[in-house]
Each structure stands twice: as C-alpha cells, then as structure tokens.
Scaffold this active site. Sequence first.
Site, mmCIF file in Angstrom:
data_model
loop_
_atom_site.group_PDB
_atom_site.id
_atom_site.type_symbol
_atom_site.label_atom_id
_atom_site.label_comp_id
_atom_site.label_asym_id
_atom_site.label_seq_id
_atom_site.Cartn_x
_atom_site.Cartn_y
_atom_site.Cartn_z
ATOM 1 N N ASN A 37 0.810 -1.221 0.000
ATOM 2 C CA ASN A 37 0.000 0.000 0.000
ATOM 3 C C ASN A 37 0.846 1.276 0.000
ATOM 4 O OD1 ASN A 37 -2.352 1.442 0.019
ATOM 5 N ND2 ASN A 37 -3.014 0.828 2.071
ATOM 6 N N HIS A 122 -14.669 -4.733 10.328
ATOM 7 C CA HIS A 122 -14.275 -3.429 10.885
ATOM 8 C C HIS A 122 -15.491 -2.550 11.144
ATOM 9 C CE1 HIS A 122 -9.939 -3.222 9.069
ATOM 10 N NE2 HIS A 122 -10.184 -4.384 9.629
ATOM 11 N N ARG A 147 -14.108 -5.672 15.036
ATOM 12 C CA ARG A 147 -13.104 -4.701 15.453
ATOM 13 C C ARG A 147 -13.793 -3.365 15.670
ATOM 14 N NH1 ARG A 147 -7.996 -2.134 12.085
ATOM 15 N NH2 ARG A 147 -9.607 -0.661 11.454
ATOM 16 N N TYR A 159 -7.116 7.039 12.554
ATOM 17 C CA TYR A 159 -7.058 5.799 11.770
ATOM 18 C C TYR A 159 -8.258 4.908 12.079
ATOM 19 C CZ TYR A 159 -6.325 0.960 10.856
ATOM 20 O OH TYR A 159 -6.547 -0.323 10.455
ATOM 21 N N ASP A 217 -7.437 -1.944 17.317
ATOM 22 C CA ASP A 217 -6.123 -1.731 16.696
ATOM 23 C C ASP A 217 -5.531 -0.414 17.201
ATOM 24 O OD1 ASP A 217 -3.916 -1.542 15.031
ATOM 25 O OD2 ASP A 217 -5.012 -2.099 13.213
ATOM 26 N N HIS A 219 -2.574 0.607 16.277
ATOM 27 C CA HIS A 219 -1.864 1.128 15.097
ATOM 28 C C HIS A 219 -0.538 1.817 15.433
ATOM 29 C CE1 HIS A 219 -2.239 2.090 10.689
ATOM 30 N NE2 HIS A 219 -2.884 0.948 10.770
ATOM 31 N N GLU A 243 -4.319 -4.860 19.113
ATOM 32 C CA GLU A 243 -3.366 -5.021 18.011
ATOM 33 C C GLU A 243 -2.384 -3.850 17.942
ATOM 34 O OE1 GLU A 243 -5.410 -5.193 14.280
ATOM 35 O OE2 GLU A 243 -3.584 -4.886 13.121
ATOM 36 N N GLU A 269 1.523 -6.929 11.276
ATOM 37 C CA GLU A 269 1.101 -6.676 9.891
ATOM 38 C C GLU A 269 2.191 -6.002 9.065
ATOM 39 O OE1 GLU A 269 -2.410 -4.276 10.647
ATOM 40 O OE2 GLU A 269 -1.380 -2.465 10.016
ATOM 41 N N ARG A 290 0.070 -11.335 13.075
ATOM 42 C CA ARG A 290 -0.780 -10.550 12.176
ATOM 43 C C ARG A 290 -0.291 -10.489 10.731
ATOM 44 N NH1 ARG A 290 -4.855 -9.238 11.308
ATOM 45 N NH2 ARG A 290 -5.077 -7.010 11.334
ATOM 46 N N HIS A 319 -3.529 -10.836 8.350
ATOM 47 C CA HIS A 319 -3.945 -9.488 7.918
ATOM 48 C C HIS A 319 -4.827 -9.589 6.673
ATOM 49 C CE1 HIS A 319 -2.469 -5.146 6.924
ATOM 50 N NE2 HIS A 319 -3.423 -5.122 7.836
ATOM 51 N N ASP A 323 -6.301 -3.632 1.217
ATOM 52 C CA ASP A 323 -5.072 -3.489 0.432
ATOM 53 C C ASP A 323 -4.336 -4.814 0.231
ATOM 54 O OD1 ASP A 323 -4.821 -2.066 3.247
ATOM 55 O OD2 ASP A 323 -2.834 -2.917 2.889
ATOM 56 N N GLU A 346 -8.935 -11.550 9.463
ATOM 57 C CA GLU A 346 -9.509 -10.231 9.171
ATOM 58 C C GLU A 346 -10.153 -10.266 7.787
ATOM 59 O OE1 GLU A 346 -6.559 -7.165 8.806
ATOM 60 O OE2 GLU A 346 -7.953 -5.589 9.407
ATOM 61 N N TRP A 409 1.520 6.744 12.602
ATOM 62 C CA TRP A 409 0.119 6.747 12.174
ATOM 63 C C TRP A 409 -0.439 5.335 12.317
ATOM 64 C CZ3 TRP A 409 -2.317 4.082 8.113
ATOM 65 C CH2 TRP A 409 -3.634 4.484 7.827
HETATM 66 O O1 EZ4 Z 1 -3.690 0.241 8.226
HETATM 67 O O2 EZ4 Z 1 -3.461 -2.294 5.751
HETATM 68 O O3 EZ4 Z 1 -5.406 -4.079 10.886
HETATM 69 N N1 EZ4 Z 1 -5.421 -3.501 9.851
HETATM 70 C C1 EZ4 Z 1 -4.707 -2.402 9.563
HETATM 71 C C2 EZ4 Z 1 -4.797 -1.903 8.139
HETATM 72 C C3 EZ4 Z 1 -3.579 -1.069 7.753
HETATM 73 C C4 EZ4 Z 1 -3.489 -1.007 6.245
HETATM 74 C C5 EZ4 Z 1 -2.263 -0.241 5.792
HETATM 75 O O4 EZ4 Z 1 -2.079 -0.420 4.421
HETATM 76 O O5 EZ4 Z 1 -4.031 -1.884 10.412
HETATM 77 O O6 EZ4 Z 1 -5.983 -1.178 7.987
HETATM 78 CO CO CO Z 2 -3.712 -3.291 11.989
#
Ligand code: EZ4
Ligand code: CO
Length: 409
Positions: A37, A122, A147, A159, A217, A219, A243, A269, A290, A319, A323, A346, A409
């Site tokens: 991505n 999600h 999630r 995010y 998540d 992130h 996560e 991931e 992940r 994962h 993407d 997921e 991020w």
């Molecule tokens: O942000 O795959 O758990 N899932 C994630 C995804 C990631 C994207 C980044 O390309 O964290 O949504």
């Molecule tokens: Co994630």
Amino acid sequence: MQIVAADVIVSSPDRNFVTLQITTDEGITGLGDGTLNGRELAVASYLKDHVVPLLIGRDPHRIEDAWQFLYRSAYWRRGPVTMAAIAAVDVALWDIKAKAAGMPLYQLLGGASRTGIMAYGHASGRDTEELFDSIRKHLALGYRSIRVQTAVPGINAVYGVAAQPSADGTRYDYEPAQRTPLPAEEDWDTRAYLRHIPSVFEAVRSEFGPELPLLHDGHHRMTPIQAARLGKSLEPYDLFWLEDCTPAENQDALRLVRHHTTTPLAIGEIFNTVWDYQTLIQEQLIDYVRSAVTHTGGITALKKILDFAAQYQVKSGIHGPTDISPVGMAAALHLDLAIHNFGIQEYMQHGALTNEVFQQSFSFEDGYLHPGEQPGLGVEIDLEAAAAHPYQAAYLPFNRLKDGTVHDW
Ligand code: EZ4
Ligand code: CO
C-alpha cells in the site's frame, strides 16, 4: 513443466493492486499478490526488472527452491518490497501446483483442519450512535467478531474510522490510502485517546453483551508504558485482542506491556520475516501473528512462521484489509483452513470494481469464510477489466502531534 512467461499487472479498480501472473508451457497459469500500500510501483519494478527474467525456464513445481533462490541470491535480504515480490512468486507457484494437482490449494497444505474460518469485520463510528449502527450492520452481514475503532474528542482524524456512509447506501469501510498527490496529514494525542477508549468499550459491552468477540487496533502509536495502561484499562471488557499497541521494531517493548496486562496482544502486519517475531514468539510476548501472506514472502514463509508460533501456543490472525488483493486473501484462506493454530481472519470485503477484476470462489456465510473447492487458489484475473483501471498514485496518511512533531500513524 517450465515457466514461459511472468507478467506484472498493476491495476486500480477501487485501489491499487500489484498482481503477478506466471504462465507455464502446459498452459497453466498462477496468480500472486505483491500489493504494498502506497509503494506499489517499487514492488512492480522489483518483479519486472529483477525477478521475472530469473523465472523464465524454471520448473514451477520447485517452490521451496525458488523461494530460497530469490531470498538468498539477492544478497540484500528482507524488507517489505523484497518480501512482497517473493510472496507474489511463491503464491503464483502454489496456485500452479494446486491447479496441476486438480486440488484446492488447502489440500496441498495438509487438508482442512476446520470447516470454516472465523472472520472479523471493521466497525467504526465518529460517535457511539454511529459506532453502534456500524456494529449492527456487521452483525446483519453475519460477522461474529468485530473490530471497534472510534473518533476521539479533540482529534480531527483517527485511523480506522469511516468518515461517513457512502451516498449510494452501500456499506462502507475505511480505506486509508487516498488518491492524493501528497500523504494526508492527520493529528494525534495519546492522552486524549487513552482517556476515551475505555468508555467506548464500556458502552459497546453494555449494548451488545459479554459474548461478542471485540478487537481493537492501536496502530503503532503508543509507548510501551502507555500500551500497558491501555491493555490494563480494557481488561474489564474482555477483548479478543489489542493489536499493534507499540511500534514493534523493538521486540523488547512488548515484554513491558505483557508484564502489565492480560489483554491478548496481536502484532505483525508490517513484519516481513520470522526474524521479526523471534523474541515475541519464543518468549510468548504475543498471542496472535498478524502477518499477511503478501508481506512475509508468501505461503511458504508464513506457514513456517505459524508452525514456529504453534510450539508456543501463539495463533494466526492473518492481515486481511482491502489493500491485500483477492489473490492475497485467497492465499490466506487456504492457509487458515489448513493450519492447526488458526485464531481469526480479518475480512474487510473488497468493492464491486475489485470483484470485477478478480473473480473469486470463496464464500462468506454466517460469519465464516471458506476458500472453495476450485483447483488452485480459486481466483482468476480479468485482464481487460484490470487494464480499464490503470494505476493511480495514492498514499497512506501520516500523523503530527499538536506541536508539529511527526508521529506514528
Ligand atoms: O492500516 O493495511 O489491521 N489492519 C490495519 C490496516 C492497515 C493497512 C495499511 O495499508 O491496520 O488497515
Ligand atoms: Co492493523
């Protein structure tokens, strides 16, 4: 059998995808996903300029040998671009082998260890009402695990939160890469987040009850001690997992988190190889792996990571955001069905244009996925439809703190 051609297809139906199609002299073709991505063209070039010429004339059945050759002969090992390119080749070769055998790929990985693959979706919302609506929509679609991501008071863009339902009324998901010439700037405040999130899970538990598996998540945005505090404060709400609570380049960070909380931890991931997991798995600092098939060098490599994880009671949580192309998703589903230490998958669901480009034979019923019984992966690409959607530059956003400092991020 011999490989006679390998074509790299970059298309952008709902988003960008990098697909490798390998063709043999017997007319069997195989597909692999190399989508990274926001950095898609780097993998496309790695494949086109440096890998495709090495594939011509090879025996497609020698998958382990191809993997070791691509990994070791490059000299420069690991990294997301290299490992996504190797994954594309690996998965395409597994697709060919399974088609040649006349079997769905999972049969070659040991056969089915279960009848269905539990998926999580999600749900998100800018406030509690929107979040509850989103959870209800996912439950109506059959999801049995969800999630939960929400906006945070005081932060403009977070995010994982879908900004609004799409105008045509179709269900929405959060697609982070934006077709903008520069990465979008978002903002972040960890203290505001830590204050807010426990109240969200309290509300969700009191509305939807104790049984529904809930995931979250983080992130990569917390320090170990912040992550420890979040894990501890979420314990009453019995999460399935938390996560990416810290950026895990430093595997030792997870030891501190682990010593403070019983909230299960999932990570990986953005990992590329088993070496990123060495401490985490051996010391049982995480509960779920992940990695995507697409970003860890394919089925061959992820199967080894998961077999290693199994010795330590660590399970899979492959994962599966949008993407990962339908080809990468199908590879995940065959692996999920075959391995013993499956945890959860997921599943975000691709858009209509993506499903036109990639014809798929997997099913999603009553919250459970199944890869189907077609020989190979069960995914075919429509090259004309792919060509109708050429590459469009797109970037993931990034964060700045209030004082302008760049943040994870
Ligand atoms: O942000 O795959 O758990 N899932 C994630 C995804 C990631 C994207 C980044 O390309 O964290 O949504
Ligand atoms: Co994630």
